[in-house]
Write a protein that holds these residues in place. Structure first.
Motif, PDB file in Angstrom:
ATOM      1  N   ASP A 117      37.703  45.724  29.794  1.00  0.00           N
ATOM      2  CA  ASP A 117      37.252  45.740  31.195  1.00  0.00           C
ATOM      3  C   ASP A 117      36.758  44.338  31.566  1.00  0.00           C
ATOM      4  N   PRO A 118      37.680  43.418  31.836  1.00  0.00           N
ATOM      5  CA  PRO A 118      37.249  42.040  32.125  1.00  0.00           C
ATOM      6  C   PRO A 118      36.561  41.930  33.485  1.00  0.00           C
ATOM      7  N   GLN A 119      35.493  41.148  33.506  1.00  0.00           N
ATOM      8  CA  GLN A 119      34.794  40.834  34.748  1.00  0.00           C
ATOM      9  C   GLN A 119      34.875  39.327  34.940  1.00  0.00           C
ATOM     10  N   VAL A 120      35.720  38.928  35.880  1.00  0.00           N
ATOM     11  CA  VAL A 120      36.042  37.519  36.084  1.00  0.00           C
ATOM     12  C   VAL A 120      35.385  37.022  37.365  1.00  0.00           C
ATOM     13  N   THR A 121      34.843  35.812  37.290  1.00  0.00           N
ATOM     14  CA  THR A 121      34.271  35.154  38.457  1.00  0.00           C
ATOM     15  C   THR A 121      34.967  33.813  38.636  1.00  0.00           C
ATOM     16  N   VAL A 122      35.450  33.553  39.838  1.00  0.00           N
ATOM     17  CA  VAL A 122      36.089  32.271  40.154  1.00  0.00           C
ATOM     18  C   VAL A 122      35.305  31.626  41.289  1.00  0.00           C
ATOM     19  N   ASN A 123      34.790  30.433  41.031  1.00  0.00           N
ATOM     20  CA  ASN A 123      34.047  29.670  42.040  1.00  0.00           C
ATOM     21  C   ASN A 123      34.720  28.324  42.258  1.00  0.00           C
ATOM     22  N   LEU A 124      34.618  27.824  43.481  1.00  0.00           N
ATOM     23  CA  LEU A 124      35.133  26.486  43.776  1.00  0.00           C
ATOM     24  C   LEU A 124      34.131  25.454  43.280  1.00  0.00           C
ATOM     25  N   LYS A 125      34.589  24.542  42.474  1.00  0.00           N
ATOM     26  CA  LYS A 125      33.725  23.466  41.999  1.00  0.00           C
ATOM     27  C   LYS A 125      33.880  22.239  42.887  1.00  0.00           C
ATOM     28  N   GLU A 126      35.118  21.938  43.236  1.00  0.00           N
ATOM     29  CA  GLU A 126      35.390  20.763  44.080  1.00  0.00           C
ATOM     30  C   GLU A 126      36.618  21.037  44.926  1.00  0.00           C
ATOM     31  N   THR A 127      36.500  20.778  46.224  1.00  0.00           N
ATOM     32  CA  THR A 127      37.634  20.983  47.118  1.00  0.00           C
ATOM     33  C   THR A 127      38.254  19.637  47.448  1.00  0.00           C
ATOM     34  N   VAL A 128      39.535  19.563  47.262  1.00  0.00           N
ATOM     35  CA  VAL A 128      40.264  18.335  47.536  1.00  0.00           C
ATOM     36  C   VAL A 128      41.349  18.580  48.573  1.00  0.00           C
ATOM     37  N   SER A 129      41.906  19.781  48.583  1.00  0.00           N
ATOM     38  CA  SER A 129      43.083  20.038  49.405  1.00  0.00           C
ATOM     39  C   SER A 129      42.756  20.247  50.878  1.00  0.00           C
ATOM     40  N   GLN A 130      41.549  20.702  51.218  1.00  0.00           N
ATOM     41  CA  GLN A 130      41.208  20.945  52.616  1.00  0.00           C
ATOM     42  C   GLN A 130      40.007  20.085  52.991  1.00  0.00           C
ATOM     43  N   VAL A 131      40.310  18.875  53.400  1.00  0.00           N
ATOM     44  CA  VAL A 131      39.269  17.936  53.812  1.00  0.00           C
ATOM     45  C   VAL A 131      39.609  17.375  55.185  1.00  0.00           C
ATOM     46  N   ILE A 132      38.593  16.885  55.866  1.00  0.00           N
ATOM     47  CA  ILE A 132      38.791  16.188  57.128  1.00  0.00           C
ATOM     48  C   ILE A 132      38.251  14.780  56.985  1.00  0.00           C
ATOM     49  N   THR A 133      38.763  13.885  57.791  1.00  0.00           N
ATOM     50  CA  THR A 133      38.275  12.517  57.825  1.00  0.00           C
ATOM     51  C   THR A 133      37.466  12.342  59.092  1.00  0.00           C
ATOM     52  N   VAL A 134      36.211  11.940  58.934  1.00  0.00           N
ATOM     53  CA  VAL A 134      35.366  11.634  60.082  1.00  0.00           C
ATOM     54  C   VAL A 134      35.161  10.130  60.058  1.00  0.00           C
TER      55      VAL A 134
END
Length: 169
Positions: A117-134
């Protein structure tokens, strides 16, 4: 002589019809304000519907499988095509999926052969693909991750507001 003068005159009349005030907005969820001041934020600004983050190329994920030390605290980066490789689960197409969908995929693959009965957690550590430039006259120009419902005002606020010489009109 009359024909030569009439042609530019007709062209001017036709172009002046295009110069009238255009309609702004157009979309159902856009409100155009005729004001020199911004309206105060209301409850919908604070509690608006959240936009789920979709994993993309080169994003870093932190994956934990509860109770299995060898599969916990794994920091995995998606490759250029958005795939990840996780021990015992193999290669998973992560691009375009939410972290919750990746959790379900890893759980089903582990459950089929290896873990009861696996209990898996996936969290974002660093986002690179969805960024905006200000950029421009803001206090901290740069790249910022798109988190939730990003608007122009939130992007400027993320960059710590306008700088001294910003033209606000």
């Amino acid at each position: 002589m009359m024909i030569k003068i009439a042609s530019p005159l007709i062209a001017l009349v036709l172009l002046s019809a295009c110069a009238g005030p255009g309609s702004l907005g157009g979309a159902q969820n856009i409100t155009v304000m005729n004001s020199s001041e911004l309206p105060a934020p209301d409850r919908s600004d604070l509690l608006s519907e959240s936009r789920p983050y979709l994993i993309g190329p080169f994003d870093k994920l932190m994956i934990d499988v509860f109770g299995i030390e060898e599969l916990s605290k794994k920091e995995i980066q998606t490759d250029a095509s958005g795939r990840i490789s996780f021990p015992l689960a193999g290669v998973i197409e992560a691009a375009g999926k939410t972290p919750g969908e990746i959790e379900e995929e890893i759980e089903s693959r582990l459950r089929s052969r290896y873990v009861r009965d696996p209990q898996v957690t996936v969290n974002l550590k660093e986002t690179v693909s969805q960024v905006i430039t200000v950029d421009g006259q803001v206090k901290r120009p740069g790249l910022y991750p798109v988190v939730g419902k990003m608007t122009l005002m939130r992007a400027v606020a993320t960059a710590e507001g306008t700088a001294e010489f910003a033209k606000l009109d």
